[in-house]
Design an enzyme around this catalytic site. Structure first.
Site, PDB file in Angstrom:
ATOM      1  N   ASP A 130      -6.174  -4.674   0.192  1.00  0.00           N
ATOM      2  CA  ASP A 130      -7.280  -4.743   1.158  1.00  0.00           C
ATOM      3  C   ASP A 130      -7.974  -6.106   1.110  1.00  0.00           C
ATOM      4  O   ASP A 130      -8.568  -6.524   2.102  1.00  0.00           O
ATOM      5  CB  ASP A 130      -8.334  -3.666   0.856  1.00  0.00           C
TER       6      ASP A 130
ATOM      7  N   ILE B 250      -0.996  -1.686   7.564  1.00  0.00           N
ATOM      8  CA  ILE B 250      -2.071  -1.470   8.555  1.00  0.00           C
ATOM      9  C   ILE B 250      -3.358  -1.259   7.761  1.00  0.00           C
ATOM     10  O   ILE B 250      -3.539  -0.215   7.112  1.00  0.00           O
ATOM     11  CB  ILE B 250      -1.837  -0.240   9.465  1.00  0.00           C
ATOM     12  N   ASP B 251      -4.216  -2.247   7.790  1.00  0.00           N
ATOM     13  CA  ASP B 251      -5.530  -2.047   7.186  1.00  0.00           C
ATOM     14  C   ASP B 251      -6.448  -1.586   8.312  1.00  0.00           C
ATOM     15  O   ASP B 251      -6.421  -2.137   9.410  1.00  0.00           O
ATOM     16  CB  ASP B 251      -6.041  -3.345   6.558  1.00  0.00           C
TER      17      ASP B 251
ATOM     18  N   GLU C 181       0.792  -1.243   0.000  1.00  0.00           N
ATOM     19  CA  GLU C 181       0.000   0.000   0.000  1.00  0.00           C
ATOM     20  C   GLU C 181       0.819   1.286   0.000  1.00  0.00           C
ATOM     21  O   GLU C 181       0.513   2.207  -0.740  1.00  0.00           O
ATOM     22  CB  GLU C 181      -0.960   0.023   1.198  1.00  0.00           C
TER      23      GLU C 181
ATOM     24  N   THR D 128      -6.651   1.949   8.951  1.00  0.00           N
ATOM     25  CA  THR D 128      -5.854   3.033   9.542  1.00  0.00           C
ATOM     26  C   THR D 128      -6.718   4.013  10.340  1.00  0.00           C
ATOM     27  O   THR D 128      -6.304   4.483  11.406  1.00  0.00           O
ATOM     28  CB  THR D 128      -5.067   3.780   8.435  1.00  0.00           C
TER      29      THR D 128
ATOM     30  N   ASP E 119      -0.849  -5.125   3.036  1.00  0.00           N
ATOM     31  CA  ASP E 119      -1.364  -3.901   3.665  1.00  0.00           C
ATOM     32  C   ASP E 119      -0.779  -3.858   5.074  1.00  0.00           C
ATOM     33  O   ASP E 119      -1.154  -4.645   5.941  1.00  0.00           O
ATOM     34  CB  ASP E 119      -2.905  -3.902   3.719  1.00  0.00           C
TER      35      ASP E 119
END
Ligand code: LIP
Length: 285
Positions: free
Chosen positions: A226, A98-99, A79, A101, A96
């Protein structure tokens, strides 16, 4: 050209993805402690609702270093710094860091690290770690899906009326986009479904579908990072994942997916998405 990878290579990849997810989860946990004394610094990406923090970058760097150490020739689509890498048939890590955020920034529980291995453009391995929930979801093609080592399965429900459905808000807040989401939510609420939920991490909501806690989730204007790992986790738990407006196709580069416990239910999601012109409204097409 169709690419094949061996069971040994898959086992190496599982080990790397698990280690990388653990390291990134530790960063998330530590930053949450720091968060109590200082607000996490955020930057808006595409608009004022699309946030990124210094921790996204830190997690990404650590994850990529670990993945590269064991699979130096695999591609990496990620990402923050590798978002425009082309997806080919070659083995590709899709990350990802940190999905969720926004949830992370606001101190909610629903943020996670999501790592997938994609071969021939299909996810074959997924690791999603939600540190605040202390849950790690994993799946490898043909080997089943697991949460903290326990096998998981999708819900047995076949009717939308008995379902919990996730329909997220979008970063796109134009009148047309908001109207489309609200129209879909209104129709589902009036059906009525058991409940609607609006969480903050696509990857994690896919895991909740895989674990039988919800029956359907669909969204557009999301990215491969995602939904790649969530896809294999839902499929290995016995569920289905396809495009938002077509039950027969699936494309990691088409910015959207509909997943659920069975096609009877996801077909209704596709019907609603078409009825309210969901893809076009959210993607400004
Ligand atoms: C977010 C998702 C969220 C979705 C947003 C966005 P981020 O990812 O997981 O569920 O609604 O469209 O893609 O920005 O937190 O990595």
């Amino acid at each position: 050209m169709v690419v094949s990878i061996s069971e040994t290579e898959i086992n190496v990849a599982v080990d790397l993805a698990t280690r990388a997810a653990a390291v990134a989860s530790a960063i998330i946990n530590k930053s949450i402690e720091e968060r109590q004394s200082a607000m996490v610094e955020t930057v808006a990406k595409t608009n004022s609702t699309d946030l990124v923090t210094m921790y996204d970058a830190q997690c990404e760097e650590e994850v990529i270093n670990i993945l590269k150490s064991g699979t130096p020739f695999y591609n990496i689509l990620s990402e923050e710094t590798r978002s425009d890498v082309e997806l080919t048939n070659d083995p590709t890590w899709v990350v990802d860091p940190i999905d969720g955020t926004t949830s992370f920034v606001h101190g909610f529980y629903d943020c996670c690290v999501s790592i997938a291995l994609v071969v021939n453009k299909e996810p074959i391995l997924g690791v999603i770690s939600a540190p605040r929930l202390q849950e790690i979801f994993t799946a490898v093609k043909g080997r089943g899906a697991f949460c903290n080592g326990q096998r998981i399965f999708v819900s047995e429900s076949t009717t939308l009326e008995e379902s919990v459905v996730f329909v997220h808000q979008s970063y796109n807040r134009s009148q047309r986009a908001v109207d489309s989401v609200i129209a879909i939510q209104t129709e589902l609420a009036k059906l009525p479904v058991h409940s609607l939920r609006n969480n903050g991490a696509a990857a994690l909501d896919m895991c909740f579908v895989a674990a039988g806690r919800a029956e359907m989730y669909f969204e557009v204007n999301i990215h491969a990072w995602d939904y790649a790992a969530g896809t294999i986790i839902v499929r290995e738990a016995g569920g289905v994942v396809h495009d938002v407006d077509d039950t027969e196709t699936y494309d990691l580069m088409r910015h959207g997916m509909c997943c659920g416990c069975c096609k009877e239910i996801t077909a209704k999601g596709v019907e609603l998405a078409r009825k309210y012109d969901y893809r076009n409204a959210i993607m400004d097409l």
